[in-house]
Design a protein around this motif. Structure first.
Motif, mmCIF file in Angstrom:
data_model
loop_
_atom_site.group_PDB
_atom_site.id
_atom_site.type_symbol
_atom_site.label_atom_id
_atom_site.label_comp_id
_atom_site.label_asym_id
_atom_site.label_seq_id
_atom_site.Cartn_x
_atom_site.Cartn_y
_atom_site.Cartn_z
ATOM 1 N N ALA A 123 8.178 -5.500 -5.663
ATOM 2 C CA ALA A 123 8.131 -6.494 -4.703
ATOM 3 C C ALA A 123 9.173 -7.630 -5.204
ATOM 4 O O ALA A 123 9.888 -8.124 -4.395
ATOM 5 N N ILE A 173 3.078 -13.932 -5.076
ATOM 6 C CA ILE A 173 3.480 -12.240 -5.140
ATOM 7 C C ILE A 173 2.215 -11.741 -5.812
ATOM 8 O O ILE A 173 1.664 -10.627 -5.601
ATOM 9 N N TYR A 195 2.590 -6.146 3.193
ATOM 10 C CA TYR A 195 4.067 -5.758 3.701
ATOM 11 C C TYR A 195 4.652 -6.687 4.568
ATOM 12 O O TYR A 195 5.923 -6.921 4.506
ATOM 13 N N ILE A 251 5.703 -9.764 2.306
ATOM 14 C CA ILE A 251 6.930 -9.290 1.485
ATOM 15 C C ILE A 251 8.257 -9.317 2.169
ATOM 16 O O ILE A 251 9.156 -9.740 1.707
ATOM 17 N N ILE A 311 0.149 -9.122 -4.245
ATOM 18 C CA ILE A 311 0.453 -7.579 -4.638
ATOM 19 C C ILE A 311 -0.155 -6.900 -5.842
ATOM 20 O O ILE A 311 -0.119 -7.738 -6.782
#
Length: 213
Positions: free
Chosen positions: A144, A132, A18, A21, A136
């Motif tokens: 995302a 990503i 998190y 991101i 993720i």
């Protein structure tokens, strides 16, 4: 590590992704902020550098041409050198160019810097897309990517809303009566250098390489 992963003996999930991101969204905001900050101050730039709207249009067009042409080479560089190094170089590059735009003294210098801005910014989203997918899970990648994309749109809004406000504040606080847009561009560029420091210490190419995971 591979044997532990195969056996399912992984540690508890962390919240590091998190933060990753969040930093990527911040990068996207800066991307559009530095790209569109010339919009609200078009008249000031034209008056200070003594060129007309047609020539200013060249500055807009050259940016998008260089941005489009360097998408693939920038993505290749990300694959070769990794997102941690590549993205920081791209962000530092376009931040330095943004600061230099605030120091531009001629049309040709302004046009050259806009070309360089497009080259540097071309690597932003390819870098983000590359890491990503490593950070993720599949079911969260669309969300995302949407957040990162939305960050860019936020940056565009911020550029048009805050640039003129900052110009007024800079003029009032520092008694800069001529070309306050130059100081604002330098401030915007400095934000990229601050972001790069946080990203370097927070980001690793994969969760396995991150000490907090």
């Amino acid at each position: 590590e591979e044997s532990f992963a195969a056996a399912g003996n992984l540690g508890a999930a962390t919240f590091v992704r998190y933060r990753i991101i969040g930093l990527t969204v911040g990068m996207s905001i800066l991307l559009y902020l530095d790209r569109f900050c010339i919009g609200p101050v078009t008249g000031d730039i034209i008056n200070d550098l003594h060129f007309d709207k047609a020539k200013f249009g060249w500055a807009i067009g050259l940016f998008f041409w260089s941005y489009a042409l360097f998408q693939v080479p920038a993505g290749w560089l990300c694959d070769v050198f990794g997102s941690r190094k590549s993205l920081i170089i791209f962000v530092l590059g376009w931040s330095a160019v943004t600061m230099c735009l605030g120091l531009a003294s001629s049309l040709w210098m302004f046009l050259l810097l806009r070309i360089l801005l497009g080259v540097a910014q071309a690597g932003a989203y390819p870098s983000a897309a590359g890491f990503i997918k490593k950070w993720i899970p599949v079911e969260g990648r669309a969300r995302a990517n949407s957040m990162v994309t939305m960050g860019g749109r936020m940056g565009g809004v911020i550029a048009f809303f805050f640039t003129t406000i900052l110009m007024v504040l800079v003029s009032w606080l520092f008694k800069i009566e001529v070309s306050p847009w130059r100081a604002v561009f330098v401030m915007y560029g400095l934000l990229g250098f601050i972001w790069a420091v946080f990203f370097w210490f927070q980001f690793r190419e994969t969760p396995r390489q991150h000490p907090a995971c």
